[in-house]
Structure formats: structure tokens, C-alpha cells
Enzyme design. Sequence first.
Site, PDB file in Angstrom:
ATOM      1  N   GLY A  18       0.812  -1.225   0.000  1.00  0.00           N
ATOM      2  CA  GLY A  18       0.000   0.000   0.000  1.00  0.00           C
ATOM      3  C   GLY A  18       0.843   1.271   0.000  1.00  0.00           C
ATOM      4  N   GLU A  49       1.738   1.766  -3.554  1.00  0.00           N
ATOM      5  CA  GLU A  49       0.473   2.132  -4.220  1.00  0.00           C
ATOM      6  C   GLU A  49       0.110   3.596  -3.930  1.00  0.00           C
ATOM      7  OE1 GLU A  49      -1.478  -1.396  -2.527  1.00  0.00           O
ATOM      8  OE2 GLU A  49      -2.196  -1.814  -4.557  1.00  0.00           O
TER       9      GLU A  49
HETATM   10  N1  COA Z   1       1.821  -3.757   8.762  1.00  0.00           N
HETATM   11  C1  COA Z   1       1.897  -3.749  10.112  1.00  0.00           C
HETATM   12  N2  COA Z   1       3.035  -3.597  10.794  1.00  0.00           N
HETATM   13  C2  COA Z   1       4.157  -3.430  10.070  1.00  0.00           C
HETATM   14  C3  COA Z   1       4.176  -3.423   8.664  1.00  0.00           C
HETATM   15  C4  COA Z   1       2.918  -3.579   8.007  1.00  0.00           C
HETATM   16  N3  COA Z   1       2.827  -3.572   6.688  1.00  0.00           N
HETATM   17  N4  COA Z   1       5.439  -3.245   8.234  1.00  0.00           N
HETATM   18  C5  COA Z   1       6.197  -3.143   9.343  1.00  0.00           C
HETATM   19  N5  COA Z   1       5.435  -3.254  10.453  1.00  0.00           N
HETATM   20  C6  COA Z   1       5.860  -3.196  11.849  1.00  0.00           C
HETATM   21  C7  COA Z   1       6.522  -4.499  12.298  1.00  0.00           C
HETATM   22  O1  COA Z   1       5.541  -5.459  12.656  1.00  0.00           O
HETATM   23  C8  COA Z   1       7.346  -4.015  13.478  1.00  0.00           C
HETATM   24  O2  COA Z   1       6.483  -3.820  14.574  1.00  0.00           O
HETATM   25  P1  COA Z   1       6.931  -4.329  16.068  1.00  0.00           P
HETATM   26  O3  COA Z   1       8.195  -3.557  16.353  1.00  0.00           O
HETATM   27  O4  COA Z   1       5.776  -3.926  16.933  1.00  0.00           O
HETATM   28  O5  COA Z   1       7.159  -5.777  15.942  1.00  0.00           O
HETATM   29  C9  COA Z   1       7.809  -2.636  13.026  1.00  0.00           C
HETATM   30  O6  COA Z   1       6.880  -2.225  12.001  1.00  0.00           O
HETATM   31  C10 COA Z   1       9.203  -2.622  12.434  1.00  0.00           C
HETATM   32  O7  COA Z   1       9.262  -3.564  11.370  1.00  0.00           O
HETATM   33  P2  COA Z   1      10.347  -4.732  11.285  1.00  0.00           P
HETATM   34  O8  COA Z   1       9.787  -5.830  10.429  1.00  0.00           O
HETATM   35  O9  COA Z   1      10.799  -5.128  12.648  1.00  0.00           O
HETATM   36  O10 COA Z   1      11.529  -3.970  10.538  1.00  0.00           O
HETATM   37  P3  COA Z   1      12.658  -4.619   9.624  1.00  0.00           P
HETATM   38  O11 COA Z   1      13.672  -3.538   9.389  1.00  0.00           O
HETATM   39  O12 COA Z   1      13.134  -5.901  10.188  1.00  0.00           O
HETATM   40  O13 COA Z   1      11.928  -4.958   8.219  1.00  0.00           O
HETATM   41  C11 COA Z   1      10.456  -4.528   6.363  1.00  0.00           C
HETATM   42  C12 COA Z   1      11.421  -3.939   7.416  1.00  0.00           C
HETATM   43  C13 COA Z   1       9.783  -3.347   5.638  1.00  0.00           C
HETATM   44  C14 COA Z   1      11.228  -5.374   5.370  1.00  0.00           C
HETATM   45  C15 COA Z   1       9.384  -5.389   7.081  1.00  0.00           C
HETATM   46  O14 COA Z   1       8.812  -4.642   8.128  1.00  0.00           O
HETATM   47  C16 COA Z   1       8.273  -5.877   6.188  1.00  0.00           C
HETATM   48  O15 COA Z   1       8.477  -6.778   5.398  1.00  0.00           O
HETATM   49  N6  COA Z   1       7.047  -5.292   6.330  1.00  0.00           N
HETATM   50  C17 COA Z   1       5.877  -5.731   5.634  1.00  0.00           C
HETATM   51  C18 COA Z   1       5.917  -5.290   4.184  1.00  0.00           C
HETATM   52  C19 COA Z   1       4.708  -5.799   3.441  1.00  0.00           C
HETATM   53  O16 COA Z   1       4.520  -6.979   3.249  1.00  0.00           O
HETATM   54  N7  COA Z   1       3.859  -4.876   3.018  1.00  0.00           N
HETATM   55  C20 COA Z   1       2.684  -5.178   2.276  1.00  0.00           C
HETATM   56  C21 COA Z   1       1.505  -5.274   3.177  1.00  0.00           C
HETATM   57  S1  COA Z   1       0.046  -5.690   2.273  1.00  0.00           S
END
Ligand code: COA
Length: 261
Positions: free
Chosen positions: A113, A116
Site C-alpha cells: 500500500g 500504491e
Molecule cells: N503492517 C503492520 N506492521 C508493520 C508493517 C505492516 N505492513 N510493516 C512493518 N510493520 C511493523 C513491524 O511489525 C514491526 O512492529 P513491532 O516492532 O511492533 O514488531 C515494526 O513495524 C518494524 O518492522 P520490522 O519488520 O521489525 O523492521 P525490519 O527492518 O526488520 O523490516 C520490512 C522492514 C519493511 C522489510 C518489514 O517490516 C516488512 O516486510 N514489512 C511488511 C511489508 C509488506 O509486506 N507490506 C505489504 C503489506 S500488504
Amino acid sequence: MSYENIQLEVLDTALAVITINRPKKLNALNKATIEELHDAFKQADAHTKVKTILLTGSGEKAFVAGADISEFADFSVEAGAELAARGQHILFDFIENLGTPVIAAINGFALGGGLELAMACHFRVASVTAKMGLPEVSLGLIPGYGGTQRLANLVGKGLAMEMILTARMIDAQKALTHGLVNYVVPQEALLGLCKTLAAQIAKNSTQAMAAAIKAVNANFKHSVDGYAVEINAFGNCFGTADFKEGTTAFLEKRKAKFSGK
Ligand code: COA
């Protein structure tokens, strides 16, 4: 106007800056944030002094890391469809069809999103640290906020298919090569470049820019004849005060002073 998840700031330079402010969740779009963004874009668009809107994410790590996965993990088919429909209506399509130019300043991860949202803006500028992707199939989903349509429009069908099917991110340089972003600059130069672009936009006719956005968008709407929209919008310009002022100023060899909104 104060919000919980975002910030709206109207600067003296005719620029409104909207910042998504959930850095601990990498600015993920929960329902409340989407509603607040809708309101902030509406306010900024209606503001008589605002000629450009800039959208960015707080912190150095993320623009927006996607829709908030924790909110829809238990949704039904109907709830999922409603989520996409409402989001597209009140935010993504809403931004794309605003008459005020909107620039996305992508300051980090723009995923799902988040990408997007950036693609719904009129154009994009990225920091070298930005990473972009539509990873939804890795969650058993597909993009639901217009990503399957807008990514293919911007980068072509082949790369869009690859990005969506592999769920892989691309870096800022690759995004620049394929036209997903218009500039890549160091993180500390990102807002400065956007402000320079906004200053150039601010010199132009509000009414003419709104008409141009409408005509360009028409090319990407099925069942709409973009050439007919352009002819109509072009003709309408001749009835505006800005057209009279713009052409008179040119002929008098002076800078145009447009009326604003
Ligand atoms: N929805 C909800 N929470 C999210 C999120 C999302 N799309 N993306 C990140 N967060 C949250 C994580 O759960 C984490 O929360 P917490 O500290 O309470 O556990 C916090 O943000 C930090 O993210 P984290 O994953 O620990 O950081 P990272 O540096 O290890 O990884 C990313 C960064 C962006 C690679 C990883 O967060 C990720 O893959 N996010 C989802 C991306 C995704 O699939 N988006 C499409 C959604 S439809």
C-alpha cells in the site's frame, strides 16, 4: 487541524506537507491513517494558498511499509473487498484525481500500500535509500489499492509482473531507470528538491494545472476518450481569468500573476 497518525503543515511557500507519522510501525497504513489522510488531502486541496502537496513518511527508514497487516489478518472475502474499495475511493483515486499537484517524497521503504500510495501521487522523487515493491503475493494476497494497474502503467507490464510475482523490492536507481520515480537524491536533499519543484509549480495557473491533470489521467481510464477530455479541458481554459492573465503577461513581456484558487 490535528491528527493522531499524520501531520499536515502549510508552509508560506504555497506548499502543504503531509507526513505519515507512525515510525514505530514503519508508517503502515491502518484504517485511521487512511481516514486522516483523506481529510488532510481534502483540507490541503481546498486551502486557497496551497499550490502543491508533498506526501512523505516520518523517520529515515520508511515512506510507508504497506497496509497495516495486523488489521486485516482475520478479514472475510466481503471485508477484504470492502477494504480495497473504500481505500481506493477515499484515498488512492482521490489523490490521483485531485486538481492540486501531489508529489511523493519516498524516503525509505515503499511497499505494498505504500508504493500504491506513492503511485497514486502525480509524480515521485526518491532518496537513494528507498526500496520499492509490491510483496502482497508473499502474504497470499494481491495489491488491492490500484497497484496492479498503476505499476504496469508506470513501468510497463513485464517489470510490473516480475515485481508482483517475485514479491521482490527494487532499489531507487532501478526505479529511476524504469520511470517509477523521476529523481533519486541523497536522503538529506530529498525535501529540498521537492521544494524546488513545488516552487516551479507555484508559478503556474492553478486552473490550468487542474485541467492538465484531468486530461493526462483520462488516458489511463477505460471507456474514457483522453483526446476528447483534452479538447474539452483545453477549450475551457480559454474561459478562465488565468488564461487571459497568462497570455497578456507573455505579450506584455512580464511575469504572470495568477489568481489562485
Ligand atoms: N503492517 C503492520 N506492521 C508493520 C508493517 C505492516 N505492513 N510493516 C512493518 N510493520 C511493523 C513491524 O511489525 C514491526 O512492529 P513491532 O516492532 O511492533 O514488531 C515494526 O513495524 C518494524 O518492522 P520490522 O519488520 O521489525 O523492521 P525490519 O527492518 O526488520 O523490516 C520490512 C522492514 C519493511 C522489510 C518489514 O517490516 C516488512 O516486510 N514489512 C511488511 C511489508 C509488506 O509486506 N507490506 C505489504 C503489506 S500488504
